[in-house]
Design an enzyme around this catalytic site. Structure first.
Site, mmCIF file in Angstrom:
data_model
loop_
_atom_site.group_PDB
_atom_site.id
_atom_site.type_symbol
_atom_site.label_atom_id
_atom_site.label_comp_id
_atom_site.label_asym_id
_atom_site.label_seq_id
_atom_site.Cartn_x
_atom_site.Cartn_y
_atom_site.Cartn_z
ATOM 1 N N CYS A 34 35.261 37.760 42.279
ATOM 2 C CA CYS A 34 35.227 39.193 42.584
ATOM 3 C C CYS A 34 34.702 39.987 41.377
ATOM 4 O O CYS A 34 34.495 39.447 40.294
ATOM 5 C CB CYS A 34 36.629 39.679 42.963
ATOM 6 S SG CYS A 34 37.807 39.597 41.599
ATOM 7 N N CYS A 48 36.774 39.664 38.220
ATOM 8 C CA CYS A 48 36.592 38.382 37.536
ATOM 9 C C CYS A 48 35.270 38.368 36.761
ATOM 10 O O CYS A 48 35.212 37.874 35.628
ATOM 11 C CB CYS A 48 36.628 37.238 38.544
ATOM 12 S SG CYS A 48 38.202 37.138 39.430
#
Length: 80
Positions: free
Chosen positions: A12, A15
């Protein structure tokens, strides 16, 4: 010795940002390190991570649940 830094998460935006922060910290500190992403959910769960993004240094989870600031990332790398 080269440090192995792993950013654990699903891939995501949070991250990805954590990966960028860790890479910037490595560059600013001038240390010998490799930053890798771990996106395999089974691997993340097996390592006991309950909240992502998480950061592991040399196999040990040292941070999880939010994006570290650059200063937090540098402190993590300095301690490990």
């Amino acid at each position: 010795m080269t440090k192995k830094i792993e950013v654990l998460g699903s891939g995501c935006a949070r991250c990805k940002q954590t990966t960028k922060v860790m890479e910037m910290a490595v560059k600013e500190l001038g240390i010998d390190a490799v930053v890798e992403k771990v996106e395999d959910i089974n691997e993340i769960v097996n390592r006991g991570v309950m909240a992502t993004p998480a950061v592991a240094i040399n196999g040990k989870i040292v941070f999880s649940g939010k994006i570290p600031s650059l200063e937090e990332a540098k402190a993590l790398l300095s301690k490990s």
